[in-house]
Write a protein that holds these residues in place. Sequence first.
Motif, PDB file in Angstrom:
ATOM      1  N   VAL A 261       0.840  -1.205   0.000  1.00  0.00           N
ATOM      2  CA  VAL A 261       0.000   0.000   0.000  1.00  0.00           C
ATOM      3  C   VAL A 261       0.870   1.249   0.000  1.00  0.00           C
ATOM      4  O   VAL A 261       0.628   2.206  -0.754  1.00  0.00           O
ATOM      5  CB  VAL A 261      -0.943  -0.009   1.214  1.00  0.00           C
ATOM      6  N   ALA A 262       1.904   1.255   0.848  1.00  0.00           N
ATOM      7  CA  ALA A 262       2.781   2.430   0.939  1.00  0.00           C
ATOM      8  C   ALA A 262       3.505   2.683  -0.377  1.00  0.00           C
ATOM      9  O   ALA A 262       3.619   3.830  -0.826  1.00  0.00           O
ATOM     10  CB  ALA A 262       3.789   2.229   2.071  1.00  0.00           C
ATOM     11  N   SER A 263       3.994   1.629  -1.006  1.00  0.00           N
ATOM     12  CA  SER A 263       4.707   1.788  -2.279  1.00  0.00           C
ATOM     13  C   SER A 263       3.769   2.298  -3.362  1.00  0.00           C
ATOM     14  O   SER A 263       4.103   3.215  -4.120  1.00  0.00           O
ATOM     15  CB  SER A 263       5.325   0.456  -2.706  1.00  0.00           C
TER      16      SER A 263
ATOM     17  N   GLY B 130       3.237   9.402 -11.017  1.00  0.00           N
ATOM     18  CA  GLY B 130       2.059   9.681 -11.820  1.00  0.00           C
ATOM     19  C   GLY B 130       1.521   8.480 -12.569  1.00  0.00           C
ATOM     20  O   GLY B 130       0.960   8.619 -13.647  1.00  0.00           O
ATOM     21  N   VAL B 131       1.700   7.285 -12.000  1.00  0.00           N
ATOM     22  CA  VAL B 131       1.172   6.077 -12.637  1.00  0.00           C
ATOM     23  C   VAL B 131       0.113   5.460 -11.728  1.00  0.00           C
ATOM     24  O   VAL B 131       0.183   5.568 -10.505  1.00  0.00           O
ATOM     25  CB  VAL B 131       2.287   5.040 -12.916  1.00  0.00           C
ATOM     26  N   ASP B 132      -0.864   4.825 -12.343  1.00  0.00           N
ATOM     27  CA  ASP B 132      -1.912   4.144 -11.597  1.00  0.00           C
ATOM     28  C   ASP B 132      -1.411   2.744 -11.268  1.00  0.00           C
ATOM     29  O   ASP B 132      -1.296   1.896 -12.146  1.00  0.00           O
ATOM     30  CB  ASP B 132      -3.196   4.086 -12.430  1.00  0.00           C
ATOM     31  N   MET B 133      -1.116   2.524  -9.989  1.00  0.00           N
ATOM     32  CA  MET B 133      -0.583   1.231  -9.571  1.00  0.00           C
ATOM     33  C   MET B 133      -1.660   0.435  -8.857  1.00  0.00           C
ATOM     34  O   MET B 133      -2.543   0.996  -8.210  1.00  0.00           O
ATOM     35  CB  MET B 133       0.621   1.416  -8.648  1.00  0.00           C
ATOM     36  N   SER B 134      -1.584  -0.880  -8.976  1.00  0.00           N
ATOM     37  CA  SER B 134      -2.482  -1.764  -8.241  1.00  0.00           C
ATOM     38  C   SER B 134      -1.668  -2.867  -7.596  1.00  0.00           C
ATOM     39  O   SER B 134      -0.471  -3.030  -7.863  1.00  0.00           O
ATOM     40  CB  SER B 134      -3.568  -2.341  -9.167  1.00  0.00           C
ATOM     41  N   LEU B 135      -2.331  -3.625  -6.729  1.00  0.00           N
ATOM     42  CA  LEU B 135      -1.659  -4.648  -5.938  1.00  0.00           C
ATOM     43  C   LEU B 135      -2.207  -6.022  -6.298  1.00  0.00           C
ATOM     44  O   LEU B 135      -3.420  -6.210  -6.390  1.00  0.00           O
ATOM     45  CB  LEU B 135      -1.873  -4.390  -4.445  1.00  0.00           C
TER      46      LEU B 135
ATOM     47  N   ASP C  42       2.791  -8.233  -4.989  1.00  0.00           N
ATOM     48  CA  ASP C  42       3.234  -7.709  -6.282  1.00  0.00           C
ATOM     49  C   ASP C  42       2.664  -6.315  -6.528  1.00  0.00           C
ATOM     50  O   ASP C  42       1.515  -6.028  -6.176  1.00  0.00           O
ATOM     51  CB  ASP C  42       2.787  -8.618  -7.432  1.00  0.00           C
ATOM     52  N   LEU C  43       3.472  -5.474  -7.172  1.00  0.00           N
ATOM     53  CA  LEU C  43       3.049  -4.147  -7.600  1.00  0.00           C
ATOM     54  C   LEU C  43       2.831  -4.192  -9.109  1.00  0.00           C
ATOM     55  O   LEU C  43       3.727  -4.593  -9.858  1.00  0.00           O
ATOM     56  CB  LEU C  43       4.117  -3.109  -7.257  1.00  0.00           C
TER      57      LEU C  43
END
Length: 289
Positions: A118-120, A129-134, A139-140
């Motif tokens: 979550v923190a990363s 500026g990228v949409d990241m998910s878990l 894994d990121l």
Amino acid sequence: MTPENAPEGAPRSRWSDLDRPPLNAAALRRAMLRPGGLWTSLDVVPTTGSTNSDLAARAASLEEGAVLVAEEQTAGRGRLDRTWTAPARSGLFFSVLLRPGADVPVERWGWLPLLAGVASATGLARAAGVDMSLKWPNDLLVKIEGEERKTGGILAERAGQDAVVVGIGLNVTLHADELPVPAAGSLALANAISTDRDPLLRAVLRSLEQWYGDWRAAGGDPGPSGLQAAYAAGCATLGRTVRAELPGDRTVTGEAVALDGDGRLVVATEDGERQPISAGDIVHLRPAG
């Protein structure tokens, strides 16, 4: 002079790849080490086998909040004994030493890799500026041309009785022809607005300090700390049909429907059973047709 036209056998310098400058350790220390803050030391080494292994070996002599960063890892490790390799200075490869201590019961320490995710993701979403998910559990993911790709991973390991080393590996500037597997990605390939590793590392460390502080203040309870809700909101695994490959060559297939209070993934199978998964490899399955 670039690496391609340098004389054979010439020593590599810190300017050998101007697209991948070295981290500024002194500037990082000035930015991150402050009285009363979580981070107590920050070292950058040119190369090492594994920052997790190095930090775990020195854990007894270090304060909580020690940070070890490597410009290159030659034996980086992921879950299930997988390896993590990338060209020098192409990503962020670092580990942090945490001591949840008496504030958090040991049975809640399993939330630390999810907290790091979550923190990363939140730190990088702001800085890159990228949409990241878990992807559960560690894994990121980023999207590249509409396809989910793994761009980072997290590995948490006990170090003695009272410490946990959390390692984070992130592909930043890897080109398509440098990816270790087709399913991998990088921030650059996801069209990040910045691939400057110094501010990216600062953003992740600041986010990690905030989330860890809130979680610890709540006694490690993922509910009041907001961690469980934040992970569920950013988790690409929930709502998907998945195959859980479990120890002992067992598999469970079904819909990932929830994350329980222990951080386990709850999978609803076709026969109506809800099975919590605490360890295993999760495969996101494409819808039929």
